[in-house]
Design a protein around this motif. Sequence first.
Motif, PDB file in Angstrom:
ATOM      1  N   ARG A  44     -10.863   2.291   1.729  1.00 22.73           N
ATOM      2  CA  ARG A  44     -11.827   1.243   2.013  1.00 22.73           C
ATOM      3  C   ARG A  44     -11.159   0.106   2.797  1.00 22.73           C
ATOM      4  NH1 ARG A  44     -14.514   4.699   0.999  1.00 22.73           N
ATOM      5  NH2 ARG A  44     -16.089   5.018  -0.637  1.00 22.73           N
ATOM      6  N   ASP A  45     -11.716  -0.164   4.004  1.00 21.52           N
ATOM      7  CA  ASP A  45     -11.315  -1.314   4.824  1.00 21.52           C
ATOM      8  C   ASP A  45      -9.793  -1.395   5.001  1.00 21.52           C
ATOM      9  OD1 ASP A  45     -13.983  -2.168   5.119  1.00 21.52           O
ATOM     10  OD2 ASP A  45     -13.896  -3.201   3.184  1.00 21.52           O
ATOM     11  N   LEU A  46      -9.195  -0.266   5.308  1.00 24.43           N
ATOM     12  CA  LEU A  46      -7.737  -0.221   5.455  1.00 24.43           C
ATOM     13  C   LEU A  46      -7.325  -0.877   6.774  1.00 24.43           C
ATOM     14  CD1 LEU A  46      -5.207   0.900   3.999  1.00 24.43           C
ATOM     15  CD2 LEU A  46      -5.356   2.884   5.508  1.00 24.43           C
ATOM     16  N   THR A  47      -6.428  -1.842   6.685  1.00 24.13           N
ATOM     17  CA  THR A  47      -5.929  -2.560   7.856  1.00 24.13           C
ATOM     18  C   THR A  47      -4.403  -2.559   7.832  1.00 24.13           C
ATOM     19  OG1 THR A  47      -7.873  -4.004   7.912  1.00 24.13           O
ATOM     20  CG2 THR A  47      -5.917  -4.756   9.089  1.00 24.13           C
ATOM     21  N   VAL A  48      -3.815  -2.215   8.963  1.00 17.24           N
ATOM     22  CA  VAL A  48      -2.353  -2.196   9.091  1.00 17.24           C
ATOM     23  C   VAL A  48      -1.983  -2.968  10.345  1.00 17.24           C
ATOM     24  CG1 VAL A  48      -0.286  -0.793   9.376  1.00 17.24           C
ATOM     25  CG2 VAL A  48      -2.130   0.004   7.900  1.00 17.24           C
ATOM     26  N   LYS A  49      -1.073  -3.949  10.171  1.00 15.35           N
ATOM     27  CA  LYS A  49      -0.609  -4.742  11.309  1.00 15.35           C
ATOM     28  C   LYS A  49       0.910  -4.674  11.385  1.00 15.35           C
ATOM     29  CE  LYS A  49      -4.419  -8.110  11.190  1.00 15.35           C
ATOM     30  NZ  LYS A  49      -4.774  -9.544  11.083  1.00 15.35           N
ATOM     31  N   PHE A  50       1.414  -4.466  12.606  1.00 17.51           N
ATOM     32  CA  PHE A  50       2.844  -4.524  12.878  1.00 17.51           C
ATOM     33  C   PHE A  50       3.085  -5.766  13.740  1.00 17.51           C
ATOM     34  CE2 PHE A  50       1.901   0.047  12.477  1.00 17.51           C
ATOM     35  CZ  PHE A  50       2.706   0.346  11.382  1.00 17.51           C
ATOM     36  N   GLY A  51       3.417  -6.886  13.072  1.00 20.69           N
ATOM     37  CA  GLY A  51       3.541  -8.132  13.816  1.00 20.69           C
ATOM     38  C   GLY A  51       2.193  -8.553  14.369  1.00 20.69           C
ATOM     39  N   LEU A  77      -4.454  -0.411  12.632  1.00 18.11           N
ATOM     40  CA  LEU A  77      -5.689   0.028  11.971  1.00 18.11           C
ATOM     41  C   LEU A  77      -6.489  -1.212  11.589  1.00 18.11           C
ATOM     42  CD1 LEU A  77      -4.412   2.788   9.498  1.00 18.11           C
ATOM     43  CD2 LEU A  77      -5.531   3.146  11.697  1.00 18.11           C
ATOM     44  N   LYS A  78      -7.816  -1.136  11.768  1.00 17.80           N
ATOM     45  CA  LYS A  78      -8.671  -2.274  11.425  1.00 17.80           C
ATOM     46  C   LYS A  78      -9.889  -1.787  10.665  1.00 17.80           C
ATOM     47  CE  LYS A  78     -11.052  -6.296  13.392  1.00 17.80           C
ATOM     48  NZ  LYS A  78     -11.396  -7.020  14.640  1.00 17.80           N
ATOM     49  N   SER A  79      -9.926  -2.098   9.381  1.00 20.21           N
ATOM     50  CA  SER A  79     -11.082  -1.832   8.516  1.00 20.21           C
ATOM     51  C   SER A  79     -11.523  -0.366   8.588  1.00 20.21           C
ATOM     52  CB  SER A  79     -12.251  -2.756   8.895  1.00 20.21           C
ATOM     53  OG  SER A  79     -11.881  -4.105   8.762  1.00 20.21           O
ATOM     54  N   VAL A 121       3.958   3.581   4.860  1.00 20.10           N
ATOM     55  CA  VAL A 121       3.637   2.306   5.496  1.00 20.10           C
ATOM     56  C   VAL A 121       2.813   1.477   4.519  1.00 20.10           C
ATOM     57  CG1 VAL A 121       2.394   1.176   7.385  1.00 20.10           C
ATOM     58  CG2 VAL A 121       3.721   3.248   7.829  1.00 20.10           C
ATOM     59  N   THR A 122       3.192   0.212   4.351  1.00 20.39           N
ATOM     60  CA  THR A 122       2.458  -0.678   3.451  1.00 20.39           C
ATOM     61  C   THR A 122       1.299  -1.324   4.203  1.00 20.39           C
ATOM     62  OG1 THR A 122       4.480  -1.165   2.228  1.00 20.39           O
ATOM     63  CG2 THR A 122       2.636  -2.679   1.935  1.00 20.39           C
TER      64      THR A 122
END
Length: 468
Positions: free
Chosen positions: A409-416, A421-423, A455-456
């Motif tokens: 659900r609404d998974l978001t991953v940012k590298f800096g 991934l956005k929602s 990946v967190t």
Amino acid sequence: MKRLANLPPRTKRILFSVLLAFLLVFPFLDTGQANIDIAANCAAYAALALGLNIVVGFTGLLDLGYAAFFAIGAYAYGILNSYQLHPAWSNGWAPLAAIGFVAKLGAGAAATVHFTFPFWVMLPVSAVIAAGFGVAFGAPTLRLKGDYLAIVTLGFGEIVPIVVRNWSSLTNGAEGLNGVAPPSVFGHSFGIDSTPYYYVGLGIVLLLLFISQRLKPSRIGRAWMAIREDEIAAGAMGIHTTRLKLLAFAMGAGFAGLTGTFYIAKLQTATPDMFDLPVSIMVLVMIVLGGLGSVWGAIIGAVLLQLLQAWFLPELSAMVQALGNAVHSPFLSNLELTSASELIFGIILVTMMLYRRDGIVPASRNEVRLSFSQQDAAVSRGSLPAVERLSRASAQAAAIGAPAALAVRDLTVKFGGLTALKSVSLDVPAGGIVAVIGPNGSGKSTLFNSITGLVTPSGGSIDFAGQP
């Protein structure tokens, strides 16, 4: 050597017993103190090789500064068992004096402290001190890989001798420690007799051999070797790679620290030149020659190279010089092969990498091969009927309203500043298959790595069987 590895366990035990019996009676074979001293040095370098074998052979971490931990263990004992430090005496030192760890020199206000920490106490203490330095150094650096890690360890290996040379108040600088007290047993000092040091070195090697042999097939040892083969796959299987690499680094450093105490006690002196880069390279060549990851190979490689340096090269140099004198060749008459030992080690390293990468005694691998019937069964499980069964199970689960086995659900991953991934949300029903399709760079691998824990995520939730 491969045939020896495949011998029955009973035969291996018999061969080990014969070898151990020979080593125990070796000093009584009237070989001379020089040969016994060479054997004691072989034991010291075998212990060093066993420690580096955990770091490089088991875990696959290229450590070019291993001699730094050797120096830390050596100076820990040397400083605490010599006249280098002499703080003023006070009543606070009395408890240590009562158990023989310090002595009072002089009287009155001029009285000072003389450190006399026992050798047998300093063996484990030096191992703990070196392991502590290994943890402190490895914690910020072991996230590096490959050449980057090698460069950092090389720098650490250069820093420690520089610190030793310049911290004169603690280490006596380039002049080195002198007057380090030898070990004693029941009041009898070892002195300069090589025989007791030989037996202590043999005992250390047997202890570290036992630890290495027990570690290799253990859960920790298998995790180390999984990291060596494929760190990403090991992490995906639930292995905490950073923690396990740090443990390997600390174990190797502890082995080196313990050996440093033994080595300095035998020589009764220590200088920074004894722990420079060539020592690290020589120990690395030992385990490459013997076989990376091979416990017995590390010992055999250490013994062979130490004999090469301490016995074979001097004998060969004398023969070449005699030949030069006979044929009136100034070049041969002045040739000293012992000064070219580093060149010879480099040639050995390159030769082993080209023609026998597994070493003299290759590390044994427990390979489990599937029989033909097992292979047929594996193929049948992955055939079309199995996929059809999964599809039916998925349809049944959806018909009865069963919750999803995997819910994102609404998974978001940012590298800096980059949002990979956005929602993202998806459900995988029990017994179902969900395909994620997209072009290169769309985040498929990041999604998979987030679900598997590599990946967190920056936000969102991942539930499996109703549990986060």
